[in-house]
Design an enzyme around this catalytic site. Structure first.
Site, mmCIF file in Angstrom:
data_model
loop_
_atom_site.group_PDB
_atom_site.id
_atom_site.type_symbol
_atom_site.label_atom_id
_atom_site.label_comp_id
_atom_site.label_asym_id
_atom_site.label_seq_id
_atom_site.Cartn_x
_atom_site.Cartn_y
_atom_site.Cartn_z
ATOM 1 N N LYS A 22 0.831 -1.213 0.000
ATOM 2 C CA LYS A 22 0.000 0.000 0.000
ATOM 3 C C LYS A 22 0.861 1.257 0.000
ATOM 4 C CE LYS A 22 -1.797 1.645 4.026
ATOM 5 N NZ LYS A 22 -1.531 3.056 4.317
ATOM 6 N N ASN A 23 1.848 1.293 0.893
ATOM 7 C CA ASN A 23 2.582 2.544 1.051
ATOM 8 C C ASN A 23 3.599 2.797 -0.067
ATOM 9 O OD1 ASN A 23 1.019 3.080 3.225
ATOM 10 N ND2 ASN A 23 2.534 2.539 4.774
ATOM 11 N N CYS A 116 -5.794 8.099 8.785
ATOM 12 C CA CYS A 116 -6.059 7.502 10.096
ATOM 13 C C CYS A 116 -5.768 8.520 11.193
ATOM 14 C CB CYS A 116 -5.169 6.279 10.315
ATOM 15 S SG CYS A 116 -5.765 4.792 9.512
ATOM 16 N N ARG A 121 -1.037 15.109 12.361
ATOM 17 C CA ARG A 121 -0.196 14.689 11.230
ATOM 18 C C ARG A 121 -0.008 15.876 10.292
ATOM 19 N NH1 ARG A 121 -2.066 8.822 9.179
ATOM 20 N NH2 ARG A 121 0.014 8.837 8.255
ATOM 21 N N ASP A 305 3.991 0.830 12.172
ATOM 22 C CA ASP A 305 2.816 0.142 11.619
ATOM 23 C C ASP A 305 2.701 -1.303 12.106
ATOM 24 O OD1 ASP A 305 2.297 2.452 10.248
ATOM 25 O OD2 ASP A 305 3.083 1.733 8.330
ATOM 26 N N ARG A 397 -8.792 -0.226 4.229
ATOM 27 C CA ARG A 397 -7.885 0.775 3.628
ATOM 28 C C ARG A 397 -6.579 0.141 3.211
ATOM 29 N NH1 ARG A 397 -8.816 6.150 6.521
ATOM 30 N NH2 ARG A 397 -7.324 6.835 4.988
#
Ligand code: EPU
Length: 418
Positions: A22-23, A116, A121, A305, A397
């Site tokens: 994903k990232n 999230c 952030r 994570d 997600r």
């Protein structure tokens, strides 16, 4: 609304392929704007956050077509440089479109990104870096008005190795005259994947994986085909699932060198973990032991994570483990839910102390964020009875199909639409 029903107490066994990262794919999707042509992305995970990026690309006038796990993006039709607030709020990574749109169009109109809830952030480092490249950015009521008729490469020193800021600046630098050097850059494997994608398009980028990334801008870019790297956090999640439930699993495609701090912790806890060119295998003991303090840190440190899923796996360990969360200020929101399942966890500021208990029990729990939600599933696999994990849209997600993958390993998990 959907939820998972998980019946604990079934050891895992078998093998499962690891989805694309994903990232990695999120910044790469923003980067597809740069070549003004076609990118064929292979191994692209089908996730809510990827759907959100595709929505943004389509809003900008680009085409995106799925064929199984290949996403073909054609950015030749780009016809606007703004992104609607509703799309920006869908996820944090929408901020990375800023660098790409500026490089391609010389202007951009965006709002602050969502994502999230892990504490504040900010994107101050992104904005300051882009300003140093010559962008004029005005902030007004949550909107960002950006103009960059001529970006110019230079040295940019980040005050902390932000993943997103490094990516944003790499993309903007592709459209800047001359050389940009990002100092104190993030070193995550996903930065290397972004560099590899940009190079596959013809860009001149080097240094990713170290703390200095250099980009020589204004190179002519072309169409490309690229395969996204395997998701190290999904892999960490399934390793922790096996450690929690017991049994032996093999994660096809997972790369141990991306996960060495996680596999080291699992070995210390008593698992037998072996990595080879085809993947990672993990065999769990009857009961785990506690491990030395787990301190999250930028790569190559222990990934924030993976903090929640390791914590979930250690709930039934013998002894006490101390966690220290150093990346986000609010990343223990899963703790209250784990306590509902019988976990013994004490939080004080950035520290959480987990004292292993003999038994967990099924409970009705709510996902509070993506990785926190995954942690609830990891704990539920080891709990006696059935757990209901609510609010799983967070999990969607970042995991293509958590229930499918865990079920293929022998877990009793069912997705229920309520
Ligand atoms: N920060 C600032 N200013 C900035 C940017 C960051 O103060 O301009 C702070 C953040 O508030 C945070 C820290 O720096 O406290 C680290 O943030 P970073 O920019 O490195 O993270 P990110 O780019 O927002 C990515 C991942 C996260 C992952 C972090 C850290 C993506 C899409 N997201 O976020 O992944 O936790 O790096 O490794 O790549 C997840 O997948 O669940 C996830 C949250």
């Amino acid at each position: 609304m959907s939820r998972f029903l998980v019946e604990g107490g079934h050891p895992l066994s078998g093998e499962v392929p690891v989805q694309g990262a994903k990232n990695s794919v999120l910044p790469i999707l923003a980067a597809t704007l740069l070549n003004g042509g076609v990118t064929e992305l292979r191994g692209c995970p089908r996730l809510r956050d990827v759907d959100a990026s595709v929505e943004i690309l389509r809003y900008l006038g680009c085409d995106a077509v799925w064929q199984e796990d290949v996403l073909t993006v054609d950015t030749s039709g780009l016809c606007r440089w703004d992104i609607a607030d509703t799309l920006m709020r869908e996820m944090r990574s929408s901020a990375i479109f800023l660098g790409a749109i500026l490089a391609r169009c010389g202007q951009a109109e965006l709002t602050y990104p969502g994502g999230c809830e892990l504490g504040p952030r900010p994107i101050d480092l992104h904005i300051s870096g882009l300003r140093q490249l010559g962008a004029e950015i005005e902030e007004e009521g949550g909107a960002l008005h950006c103009r960059a008729p001529a970006l110019r490469g230079r040295d940019i020193v980040l005050s902390l190795p932000s993943v997103g800021a490094t990516e944003n600046l790499m993309l903007a630098a592709c459209g800047a005259e001359g050389v940009t050097r990002i100092v104190n850059a993030a070193r995550e494997p996903e930065i290397v994947d972004l560099q590899n994608y940009l190079r596959a398009c013809g860009a001149e980028v080097s240094g990713a994986g170290t703390d200095q990334v250099s980009v020589t801008g204004k190179r002519p870019l072309h169409d490309c085909t690229y395969t996204v790297m395997p998701d190290r956090i999904a892999a960490a999640t399934y390793l922790c699932a096996a450690a929690s439930a017991g049994g032996e699993v093999r994660l096809l495609g997972a790369r141990e060198r991306h996960l060495s701090t996680v596999t080291a912790a699992l070995r210390e806890a008593g698992c037998t973990v072996t990595g080879d060119s085809g993947g990672i295998t993990c065999r769990a003991p009857e009961r785990l032991r506690s491990v030395s303090p787990v301190r999250t840190a930028p790569y190559p440190g222990f990934p924030t994570d993976a903090q929640s899923v390791l914590m979930a796996a250690l709930l039934r360990s013998r002894g006490t483990t101390v966690f220290e969360e150093n990346i986000f200020t609010s990343r223990y929101r899963h703790v209250d839910e784990l306590i509902r399942m019988g976990g013994s966890i004490q939080v004080s500021g950035r520290v959480a102390v987990v004292t292993g208990v003999e038994r967990l029990h099924g409970a009705c729990v709510r996902s509070t964020d993506l990785r926190g939600g995954a942690a609830l599933c990891v704990a539920a696999l080891a709990a006696e009875g059935v757990s209901h994990v609510e609010n799983i849209s967070h999990i969607d997600r970042g995991y293509e199909d958590l229930a499918r993958d865990l079920e293929s390993l022998g877990a009793k998990i069912l997705r229920e639409e309520t």
